[in-house]
Design a protein around this motif. Structure first.
Motif, PDB file in Angstrom:
ATOM      1  N   ALA A  56      34.492  44.800  53.237  1.00  0.00           N
ATOM      2  CA  ALA A  56      33.917  44.822  51.898  1.00  0.00           C
ATOM      3  C   ALA A  56      34.606  43.789  51.005  1.00  0.00           C
ATOM      4  N   THR A  57      33.846  43.217  50.135  1.00  0.00           N
ATOM      5  CA  THR A  57      34.365  42.314  49.114  1.00  0.00           C
ATOM      6  C   THR A  57      34.207  42.996  47.778  1.00  0.00           C
ATOM      7  N   GLU A  58      35.238  42.976  46.973  1.00  0.00           N
ATOM      8  CA  GLU A  58      35.170  43.587  45.653  1.00  0.00           C
ATOM      9  C   GLU A  58      35.438  42.536  44.585  1.00  0.00           C
ATOM     10  N   ARG A  59      34.646  42.572  43.542  1.00  0.00           N
ATOM     11  CA  ARG A  59      34.823  41.700  42.384  1.00  0.00           C
ATOM     12  C   ARG A  59      34.789  42.595  41.153  1.00  0.00           C
ATOM     13  N   SER A  60      35.495  42.202  40.119  1.00  0.00           N
ATOM     14  CA  SER A  60      35.498  43.051  38.936  1.00  0.00           C
ATOM     15  C   SER A  60      35.389  42.235  37.656  1.00  0.00           C
ATOM     16  N   ASN A  83      35.713  43.203  33.143  1.00  0.00           N
ATOM     17  CA  ASN A  83      35.964  44.270  32.186  1.00  0.00           C
ATOM     18  C   ASN A  83      35.406  43.887  30.832  1.00  0.00           C
ATOM     19  N   THR A 116      36.152  38.246  33.376  1.00  0.00           N
ATOM     20  CA  THR A 116      35.967  38.435  34.805  1.00  0.00           C
ATOM     21  C   THR A 116      37.290  38.256  35.534  1.00  0.00           C
ATOM     22  N   GLN A 117      37.360  38.869  36.691  1.00  0.00           N
ATOM     23  CA  GLN A 117      38.550  38.823  37.542  1.00  0.00           C
ATOM     24  C   GLN A 117      38.969  37.386  37.834  1.00  0.00           C
ATOM     25  N   ASP A 131      28.886  54.841  40.902  1.00  0.00           N
ATOM     26  CA  ASP A 131      29.933  55.847  40.737  1.00  0.00           C
ATOM     27  C   ASP A 131      30.518  55.710  39.347  1.00  0.00           C
TER      28      ASP A 131
END
Length: 144
Positions: free
Chosen positions: A2-6, A8, A24-25, A137
């Motif tokens: 899995a690749t996660e990007r975030s 806020n 952004t991250q 979620d």
């Protein structure tokens, strides 16, 4: 894998008189301003719909490039504009439509085959699939 990007966002104040910033991250966006006016009245600053449009345009261009290559036709250029339409439906702001407009230069490919490949890219683009139906979620907590 899995690749996660975030990213806020922080909002201060009320809906109409408040303002927020989004980052952004990667740091590509850092404390970019958004307000009620930038979202609903075309004022200066960004807004969530514009960011969704950017994500969808980028994703679709990459997906179309991949599908073209799989079909043996490497594109010289694949340019996409995504337009997110935000309307009030039953009094609630709602994203009702996303228009994808693409112009691609692909040597040796006929228009009918291009349309077929483009439709497949639209269907399989991760952001298209996300916007069709996604599990969301939520972990929300009140802090003092």
């Amino acid at each position: 894998m899995a690749t996660e990007r975030s990213a806020n966002a922080v909002w201060n104040g009320g809906l109409k008189d408040g303002r927020g910033v989004v980052s952004t991250q990667s740091g590509v966006l850092k404390d970019q301003s958004y307000t009620f006016v930038s979202r609903f009245e075309n004022g200066a600053g960004t807004n969530p719909e514009e960011l969704i449009a950017a994500a969808h345009a980028g994703c679709f261009s990459m997906a179309l490039s991949a599908e073209l290559e799989k079909a043996g036709h490497k594109g010289d250029s694949v340019a996409t504009t995504a337009t997110v339409v935000l309307e009030f439906v039953n009094g609630a702001p709602t994203v009702t439509t996303i228009h994808l407009k693409n112009e691609s230069k692909v040597p040796g490919l006929d228009a009918a085959k291009f349309q077929e490949i483009a439709e497949g890219a639209k269907k399989n683009c991760p952001i298209s699939r996300l916007l069709a139906a996604a599990k969301i979620d939520l972990d929300a907590k009140l802090i003092s």
